[in-house]
Design an enzyme around this catalytic site. Structure first.
Site, PDB file in Angstrom:
ATOM      1  N   GLY A  91      59.492  38.273  38.753  1.00 23.65           N
ATOM      2  CA  GLY A  91      60.755  38.404  38.037  1.00 23.65           C
ATOM      3  C   GLY A  91      61.700  39.319  38.812  1.00 23.65           C
ATOM      4  N   ARG A 122      49.208  32.380   4.933  1.00 20.54           N
ATOM      5  CA  ARG A 122      49.638  32.202   6.326  1.00 20.54           C
ATOM      6  C   ARG A 122      50.487  33.382   6.783  1.00 20.54           C
ATOM      7  N   GLU A 163      50.783  38.908  33.699  1.00 19.28           N
ATOM      8  CA  GLU A 163      49.976  40.137  33.675  1.00 19.28           C
ATOM      9  C   GLU A 163      48.522  39.826  33.359  1.00 19.28           C
ATOM     10  N   ASP A 206      46.107  35.969  32.963  1.00 24.23           N
ATOM     11  CA  ASP A 206      45.860  34.882  32.005  1.00 24.23           C
ATOM     12  C   ASP A 206      44.866  35.368  30.945  1.00 24.23           C
ATOM     13  N   SER A 242      45.731  34.344  39.341  1.00 26.09           N
ATOM     14  CA  SER A 242      44.607  35.071  38.742  1.00 26.09           C
ATOM     15  C   SER A 242      43.716  35.687  39.809  1.00 26.09           C
ATOM     16  N   TYR A 301      58.030  43.154  41.723  1.00 25.82           N
ATOM     17  CA  TYR A 301      56.594  43.248  41.975  1.00 25.82           C
ATOM     18  C   TYR A 301      56.112  41.877  42.445  1.00 25.82           C
ATOM     19  N   GLN A 328      53.397  39.832  43.697  1.00 29.33           N
ATOM     20  CA  GLN A 328      51.952  39.675  43.885  1.00 29.33           C
ATOM     21  C   GLN A 328      51.573  38.191  43.901  1.00 29.33           C
ATOM     22  N   GLN A 331      51.440  29.980   1.284  1.00 30.03           N
ATOM     23  CA  GLN A 331      52.424  30.687   2.115  1.00 30.03           C
ATOM     24  C   GLN A 331      51.920  32.116   2.378  1.00 30.03           C
ATOM     25  N   ARG A 381      64.117  31.378   0.044  1.00 27.29           N
ATOM     26  CA  ARG A 381      63.907  29.936  -0.087  1.00 27.29           C
ATOM     27  C   ARG A 381      63.170  29.598  -1.377  1.00 27.29           C
TER      28      ARG A 381
HETATM   29  C1  CO8 Z   1      57.611  44.435  32.562  1.00 31.34           C
HETATM   30  C2  CO8 Z   1      56.912  43.367  31.840  1.00 31.34           C
HETATM   31  C3  CO8 Z   1      57.102  41.962  32.373  1.00 31.34           C
HETATM   32  C4  CO8 Z   1      55.804  41.464  32.848  1.00 31.34           C
HETATM   33  C5  CO8 Z   1      55.968  40.489  33.982  1.00 31.34           C
HETATM   34  C6  CO8 Z   1      54.640  39.994  34.441  1.00 31.34           C
HETATM   35  C7  CO8 Z   1      54.285  40.540  35.800  1.00 31.34           C
HETATM   36  C8  CO8 Z   1      53.031  39.908  36.380  1.00 31.34           C
HETATM   37  O1  CO8 Z   1      52.535  38.950  35.882  1.00 31.34           O
HETATM   38  S1  CO8 Z   1      52.423  40.683  37.744  1.00 31.34           S
HETATM   39  C9  CO8 Z   1      50.991  39.779  38.237  1.00 31.34           C
HETATM   40  C10 CO8 Z   1      49.824  40.031  37.309  1.00 31.34           C
HETATM   41  N1  CO8 Z   1      48.668  39.382  37.836  1.00 31.34           N
HETATM   42  C11 CO8 Z   1      47.477  39.472  37.244  1.00 31.34           C
HETATM   43  O2  CO8 Z   1      47.367  40.085  36.190  1.00 31.34           O
HETATM   44  C12 CO8 Z   1      46.326  38.840  37.964  1.00 31.34           C
HETATM   45  C13 CO8 Z   1      45.078  38.800  37.131  1.00 31.34           C
HETATM   46  N2  CO8 Z   1      43.906  38.969  37.983  1.00 31.34           N
HETATM   47  C14 CO8 Z   1      43.290  40.191  38.147  1.00 31.34           C
HETATM   48  O3  CO8 Z   1      43.712  41.189  37.576  1.00 31.34           O
HETATM   49  C15 CO8 Z   1      42.066  40.286  39.026  1.00 31.34           C
HETATM   50  O4  CO8 Z   1      42.128  39.519  40.115  1.00 31.34           O
HETATM   51  C16 CO8 Z   1      40.772  40.047  38.240  1.00 31.34           C
HETATM   52  C17 CO8 Z   1      40.609  41.274  37.387  1.00 31.34           C
HETATM   53  C18 CO8 Z   1      40.830  38.817  37.376  1.00 31.34           C
HETATM   54  C19 CO8 Z   1      39.584  39.873  39.169  1.00 31.34           C
HETATM   55  O5  CO8 Z   1      39.472  40.968  40.055  1.00 31.34           O
HETATM   56  P1  CO8 Z   1      38.521  40.898  41.342  1.00 31.34           P
HETATM   57  O6  CO8 Z   1      38.700  42.154  42.104  1.00 31.34           O
HETATM   58  O7  CO8 Z   1      38.765  39.647  42.070  1.00 31.34           O
HETATM   59  O8  CO8 Z   1      37.060  40.694  40.828  1.00 31.34           O
HETATM   60  P2  CO8 Z   1      36.045  41.430  39.880  1.00 31.34           P
HETATM   61  O9  CO8 Z   1      34.749  41.321  40.542  1.00 31.34           O
HETATM   62  O10 CO8 Z   1      36.180  40.784  38.539  1.00 31.34           O
HETATM   63  O11 CO8 Z   1      36.459  42.937  39.811  1.00 31.34           O
HETATM   64  C20 CO8 Z   1      35.980  43.897  40.703  1.00 31.34           C
HETATM   65  C21 CO8 Z   1      35.817  45.209  40.002  1.00 31.34           C
HETATM   66  O12 CO8 Z   1      37.124  45.711  39.693  1.00 31.34           O
HETATM   67  C22 CO8 Z   1      37.223  46.005  38.313  1.00 31.34           C
HETATM   68  N3  CO8 Z   1      38.606  45.757  37.932  1.00 31.34           N
HETATM   69  C23 CO8 Z   1      39.267  44.581  37.930  1.00 31.34           C
HETATM   70  N4  CO8 Z   1      40.534  44.776  37.549  1.00 31.34           N
HETATM   71  C24 CO8 Z   1      40.679  46.095  37.326  1.00 31.34           C
HETATM   72  C25 CO8 Z   1      41.764  46.895  36.901  1.00 31.34           C
HETATM   73  N5  CO8 Z   1      42.971  46.352  36.634  1.00 31.34           N
HETATM   74  N6  CO8 Z   1      41.556  48.215  36.771  1.00 31.34           N
HETATM   75  C26 CO8 Z   1      40.347  48.772  37.027  1.00 31.34           C
HETATM   76  N7  CO8 Z   1      39.290  48.041  37.421  1.00 31.34           N
HETATM   77  C27 CO8 Z   1      39.459  46.729  37.571  1.00 31.34           C
HETATM   78  C28 CO8 Z   1      36.242  45.071  37.659  1.00 31.34           C
HETATM   79  O13 CO8 Z   1      35.853  45.551  36.397  1.00 31.34           O
HETATM   80  C29 CO8 Z   1      35.110  45.097  38.658  1.00 31.34           C
HETATM   81  O14 CO8 Z   1      34.403  46.309  38.453  1.00 31.34           O
HETATM   82  P3  CO8 Z   1      32.818  46.372  38.751  1.00 31.34           P
HETATM   83  O15 CO8 Z   1      32.661  46.023  40.170  1.00 31.34           O
HETATM   84  O16 CO8 Z   1      32.477  47.762  38.395  1.00 31.34           O
HETATM   85  O17 CO8 Z   1      32.182  45.362  37.837  1.00 31.34           O
HETATM   86  C1  FAD Z   2      57.259  34.358  32.959  1.00 31.86           C
HETATM   87  C2  FAD Z   2      56.337  34.816  34.044  1.00 31.86           C
HETATM   88  C3  FAD Z   2      56.640  35.975  34.742  1.00 31.86           C
HETATM   89  C4  FAD Z   2      55.834  36.403  35.794  1.00 31.86           C
HETATM   90  N1  FAD Z   2      56.184  37.510  36.511  1.00 31.86           N
HETATM   91  C5  FAD Z   2      55.461  37.867  37.589  1.00 31.86           C
HETATM   92  C6  FAD Z   2      55.859  38.967  38.414  1.00 31.86           C
HETATM   93  O1  FAD Z   2      56.844  39.656  38.138  1.00 31.86           O
HETATM   94  N2  FAD Z   2      55.126  39.244  39.510  1.00 31.86           N
HETATM   95  C7  FAD Z   2      54.014  38.537  39.849  1.00 31.86           C
HETATM   96  O2  FAD Z   2      53.397  38.843  40.861  1.00 31.86           O
HETATM   97  N3  FAD Z   2      53.596  37.503  39.077  1.00 31.86           N
HETATM   98  C8  FAD Z   2      54.297  37.150  37.971  1.00 31.86           C
HETATM   99  N4  FAD Z   2      53.881  36.099  37.184  1.00 31.86           N
HETATM  100  C9  FAD Z   2      52.680  35.363  37.548  1.00 31.86           C
HETATM  101  C10 FAD Z   2      51.530  35.609  36.594  1.00 31.86           C
HETATM  102  O3  FAD Z   2      51.031  36.896  36.711  1.00 31.86           O
HETATM  103  C11 FAD Z   2      50.449  34.560  36.814  1.00 31.86           C
HETATM  104  O4  FAD Z   2      51.000  33.305  36.473  1.00 31.86           O
HETATM  105  C12 FAD Z   2      49.222  34.872  35.997  1.00 31.86           C
HETATM  106  O5  FAD Z   2      48.544  35.972  36.520  1.00 31.86           O
HETATM  107  C13 FAD Z   2      48.264  33.678  35.864  1.00 31.86           C
HETATM  108  O6  FAD Z   2      47.881  33.241  37.102  1.00 31.86           O
HETATM  109  P1  FAD Z   2      47.977  31.695  37.536  1.00 31.86           P
HETATM  110  O7  FAD Z   2      49.369  31.263  37.301  1.00 31.86           O
HETATM  111  O8  FAD Z   2      47.412  31.643  38.887  1.00 31.86           O
HETATM  112  O9  FAD Z   2      47.061  30.925  36.536  1.00 31.86           O
HETATM  113  P2  FAD Z   2      45.716  30.146  36.904  1.00 31.86           P
HETATM  114  O10 FAD Z   2      44.683  31.142  37.280  1.00 31.86           O
HETATM  115  O11 FAD Z   2      45.989  29.070  37.863  1.00 31.86           O
HETATM  116  O12 FAD Z   2      45.363  29.568  35.487  1.00 31.86           O
HETATM  117  C14 FAD Z   2      45.301  28.163  35.188  1.00 31.86           C
HETATM  118  C15 FAD Z   2      44.161  27.930  34.187  1.00 31.86           C
HETATM  119  O13 FAD Z   2      42.924  28.208  34.820  1.00 31.86           O
HETATM  120  C16 FAD Z   2      42.124  29.069  34.017  1.00 31.86           C
HETATM  121  N5  FAD Z   2      41.334  29.934  34.903  1.00 31.86           N
HETATM  122  C17 FAD Z   2      41.704  30.514  36.058  1.00 31.86           C
HETATM  123  N6  FAD Z   2      40.692  31.236  36.582  1.00 31.86           N
HETATM  124  C18 FAD Z   2      39.657  31.122  35.732  1.00 31.86           C
HETATM  125  C19 FAD Z   2      38.330  31.655  35.714  1.00 31.86           C
HETATM  126  N7  FAD Z   2      37.874  32.469  36.647  1.00 31.86           N
HETATM  127  N8  FAD Z   2      37.535  31.317  34.673  1.00 31.86           N
HETATM  128  C20 FAD Z   2      37.979  30.528  33.696  1.00 31.86           C
HETATM  129  N9  FAD Z   2      39.230  29.999  33.666  1.00 31.86           N
HETATM  130  C21 FAD Z   2      40.045  30.291  34.664  1.00 31.86           C
HETATM  131  C22 FAD Z   2      43.131  29.866  33.206  1.00 31.86           C
HETATM  132  O14 FAD Z   2      42.549  30.329  31.988  1.00 31.86           O
HETATM  133  C23 FAD Z   2      44.230  28.838  32.956  1.00 31.86           C
HETATM  134  O15 FAD Z   2      43.878  28.086  31.817  1.00 31.86           O
HETATM  135  C24 FAD Z   2      54.673  35.668  36.125  1.00 31.86           C
HETATM  136  C25 FAD Z   2      54.346  34.524  35.393  1.00 31.86           C
HETATM  137  C26 FAD Z   2      55.163  34.091  34.365  1.00 31.86           C
HETATM  138  C27 FAD Z   2      54.805  32.850  33.611  1.00 31.86           C
END
Ligand code: CO8
Ligand code: FAD
Length: 664
Positions: free
Chosen positions: A177, A333, A424, A426, A144, A135, A137, A330, A310
């Site tokens: 990943g 906590r 998934e 922050d 974020s 995946y 992204q 203990q 312990r």
């Molecule tokens: C298998 C396990 C291993 C795991 C490995 C890890 C894999 C990964 O990390 S994959 C990458 C994951 N990345 C992330 O999670 C990124 C986090 N960021 C986000 O999700 C978004 O950019 C976010 C939510 C912060 C901001 O979204 P954005 O569209 O820019 O702005 P925002 O205005 O806040 O949202 C727009 C609308 O969408 C809605 N929305 C946002 N996210 C979602 C969602 N996931 N589902 C439904 N609605 C959503 C909001 O509520 C908002 O609704 P409304 O307009 O009604 O108020």
């Molecule tokens: C082990 C691991 C596995 C991952 N696997 C995947 C994967 O499979 N696929 C994939 O696509 N991604 C993956 N990721 C990426 C992951 O999803 C991102 O690292 C995560 O979504 C956080 O985004 P960032 O790194 O840009 O953090 P940043 O957004 O740069 O965060 C840095 C700091 O800024 C703060 N911050 C950022 N925005 C705001 C805001 N609007 N308001 C206040 N504070 C804010 C945060 O709280 C944080 O303290 C992985 C990451 C890790 C560590």
């Protein structure tokens, strides 16, 4: 001595039916039998041994992970395991691997965002592992801020293709990943550009490597991003970097459930909300909440068993010293963490139900519960992973010096788990999503729109803004209604205070940014209310087994009273309780610790973890800690010889020099 159970006396103290509790913990008899069977299958198979994992250099570690993942697949086929059994087997192998992303994100992304035709084409290949996917992204410059991603997918009507391109260094995909070394394909998120217009982020299936020789395809640059925190730990995963130089893919590899591009290059938005593009994240956040209870319970199991083994201080007349588990500090906590593990288990079960419900509604084109599902998955993911990561570290400290040894299992568990606070979504960013949802709810209160589900309490806002706790004695804090009202009043008052402060700003976005810290706290209060309510609702079910329900009541009480104590400032500051009532809550909390104490070991036995899965000398089922720690020390590579490599080169000349100086 082998075969002796050093914790037998502790187990005799149990006041409940442990076998029945195992079923409650597993969620059902079916789940229990499944987990029990598969965990033993893995534990008894030398192919899944964890021996020496933390000592391996990266390349060997990674190769060993590939071997294990392939061996797991072989066993899955040979034993004809169902999808459910196969997922359990991967879970109990207990080693992060590319398969987590293949099964956990690549396949769900295609299922959630692909059309029926696309699913028909890609899913069979993925299910048979004829292709391996990840995946992709996050980028080097943006994680974020998903809308800020820079990779482009430009439609070329001449050839009916998309051109995938990384226009800048910061647009390099970074972190996915399974990407670095293994994946042949990826779901890539990129800005869709057609007819010169940017339509924002969409998902595309892109082949990265040849299925013949596994070499990156022309225009694809791909590799691993480097060593991560901790020995072993998440370094079994090939988190990757990926760049595209005008890579062409057929138009039908854009995931087209949410929006489509026609042969002529016209962008068409379906009648499903765009947010469904974020659907895979909602799904995975829900699974992460369930996993939190696995990780926390594992750490708690180790710390509880070791705390009973312990002993420190207090021996009189040559008698035994005190078990450290009997120290109130203990208990204060450890026991809230034990209670949290159970609390997260039940809220995870409920969230799974909510997710299934929202998925069924989406299939019937009912999108009404999507915002709540997003807020719940985001908020609970944030709350449970923060508490679990902190909890694992606390368990390490609860084990004193020995907790710092890798053989305690805790350092690796922490290193593997802690990125869950970031990946998934922050955790702070996710809390702010919950806060937006709460502010929207408060702003609509007068509009006649009735809040439902987890925000139904806001419908009683007038009462919640002025009610006061009627607790008069410590045991009144055991009344569910008293507790739920306290958590509701606190959450409602914190949200309303934020909304009032926001209304003082001309520009709401500026206000939101300025008040973000308060908003995040209001979101935490709301999420804690959900966890407390779901635990209390669980207790209202029929729970069989002698003493089982009573133990769960004690755990539930510890969970909410500990939160009340920790966040006293919120409850006092919003005026719902008095300082006298806060003090009564603390008295009741201490009383519950005493009730829990004789059951502590059996409550962690109820997790039914094998020694293989725990992989901890301190957490061994039989409590035989010291001889095993002593034995393990001698297995360290440093102890393979009496004289260490480097001694003759560095230390010996030094000693000789000192000797010469001394003689002078
Ligand atoms: C298998 C396990 C291993 C795991 C490995 C890890 C894999 C990964 O990390 S994959 C990458 C994951 N990345 C992330 O999670 C990124 C986090 N960021 C986000 O999700 C978004 O950019 C976010 C939510 C912060 C901001 O979204 P954005 O569209 O820019 O702005 P925002 O205005 O806040 O949202 C727009 C609308 O969408 C809605 N929305 C946002 N996210 C979602 C969602 N996931 N589902 C439904 N609605 C959503 C909001 O509520 C908002 O609704 P409304 O307009 O009604 O108020
Ligand atoms: C082990 C691991 C596995 C991952 N696997 C995947 C994967 O499979 N696929 C994939 O696509 N991604 C993956 N990721 C990426 C992951 O999803 C991102 O690292 C995560 O979504 C956080 O985004 P960032 O790194 O840009 O953090 P940043 O957004 O740069 O965060 C840095 C700091 O800024 C703060 N911050 C950022 N925005 C705001 C805001 N609007 N308001 C206040 N504070 C804010 C945060 O709280 C944080 O303290 C992985 C990451 C890790 C560590």
């Amino acid at each position: 001595m082998e075969g002796v159970d050093y914790l037998a006396d502790e187990r005799k103290k149990a006041e409940f039916d442990v076998n029945e509790m195992k079923i409650v913990w597993a969620g059902s008899r079916h789940n229990f039998e499944l987990s029990d069977r598969i965990s033993k299958l893995v534990a008894n198979d030398p192919g899944f041994s964890k021996e020496g994992r933390t000592m391996l250099p990266r390349k060997e570690l990674f190769k060993n992970t590939l071997r294990k993942a392939t061996y797991a697949w072989k066993r899955i086929i040979e034993l004809r395991l169902s999808e459910e059994e196969a997922a359990k087997l991967r879970h109990f192998v207990d080693e992060p691997a590319f398969t987590d992303l293949h099964w956990g994100m690549f396949i769900p992304a295609i299922k959630g965002q692909g059309t029926d035709e696309q699913q028909k084409k890609w899913l069979p290949l993925a299910y048979k592992m004829q292709i391996i996917g990840c995946y992709a992204q996050t980028e080097l410059g943006h994680g974020s801020n998903v809308q800020g991603l820079e990779t482009t997918a430009t439609f070329d009507p001449q050839t009916d293709e998309f051109v995938i391109h990384s226009p800048t260094l910061t647009s390099s995909k970074w972190w996915p990943g399974g990407l670095g070394k293994v994946s042949t394909h990826a779901v890539v998120y990129a800005r869709l550009i057609t007819n010169g217009k940017d339509y924002g982020i969409n998902g595309f299936i892109v082949q990265l490597r040849s299925l013949e020789d596994h070499k990156p395809l022309p225009g694809v640059t791909v590799g691993d991003i480097g060593l991560k925190f901790g020995n072993g730990a998440y370094n079994t995963m090939d988190n990757g970097v990926l760049r595209f130089d005008h890579v062409r893919i057929p138009r039908d590899q854009m995931l087209m459930r949410v929006s489509q591009v026609t042969r002529e290059g016209k962008y068409v938005q379906s009648d499903v909300p765009r947010q469904l593009l974020y659907g895979t994240m909602v799904y995975v956040r829900q699974t992460i909440v369930s996993d939190a209870s696995n990780a926390l319970s594992r750490a708690v199991c180790i710390a509880t068993r070791y705390s009973a083994v312990r002993r420190q201080f207090g021996s009189q007349n040559g008698g035994q010293e005190i078990q450290v588990i009997d120290y109130k500090t203990q208990q204060n906590r450890l026991f809230p963490l034990l209670a949290s593990a159970y609390a997260f288990r039940f809220v995870g079960e409920w969230l799974k139900w909510l997710y299934t419900d929202v998925t069924q509604r989406l299939q019937a084109n009912d999108f009404s519960t999507l915002p709540e599902a997003h807020a719940c998955t985001a908020g609970l993911k944030s709350l449970t992973t923060t508490a679990t990561a902190d909890g694992i570290e606390e368990c390490r400290k609860l084990c004193g010096g020995h907790g710092y040894l890798c053989s305690s299992g805790l350092p690796e568990l922490f290193a593997v788990y802690v990125p869950a606070c970031t990946y998934e979504g922050d955790n702070t960013v996710l809390l702010l999503q919950v806060a937006r949802f709460l502010m929207k709810t408060v702003s609509q209160l007068g509009s006649g729109k009735k809040p439902v589900g987890t925000i139904a309490y806001m419908g009683r806002i007038e009462h919640l803004m002025q009610c006061r706790s009627d607790v008069k004695q410590a045991k009144d804090w055991l009344k569910p209604s008293a507790v739920v009202e306290a958590f509701e009043a606190r959450a409602a008052r914190m949200s309303v205070a934020c909304a009032q402060n926001l209304s003082k700003f001309d520009n709401p976005e500026e206000g939101f940014a300025e008040l973000a810290a308060d908003l995040a706290e209001a979101a935490v209060a709301h999420c804690q209310l959900i966890v407390v309510s779901k635990f209390i609702e669980k207790l209202q079910q029929d729970i069989p087994g002698e003493g089982v329900k009573q133990q769960l009541e004690v755990l539930c009480g510890i969970y909410y009273l500990f939160l009340l104590h920790k966040h006293q400032g919120d409850f006092l500051g919003t005026g719902y309780i008095t300082s006298k009532q806060a003090s009564l809550a603390n008295d009741q909390l201490r009383a519950l610790y005493s009730q829990l104490r004789p059951n502590a070991i059996s409550l962690v036995d109820a997790f039914n973890y094998t020694d293989h899965f725990l992989d901890s000398i301190l957490g061994r089922y039989d409590g035989n800690v010291y001889p095993k720690l002593y034995e393990a020390a001698w297995k360290d590579p440093l102890n393979q010889s009496d004289i260490a490599d480097g001694f003759h080169e560095y230390i010996r000349p030094l000693l000789k020099q000192q000797l010469r100086t001394a003689r002078l």
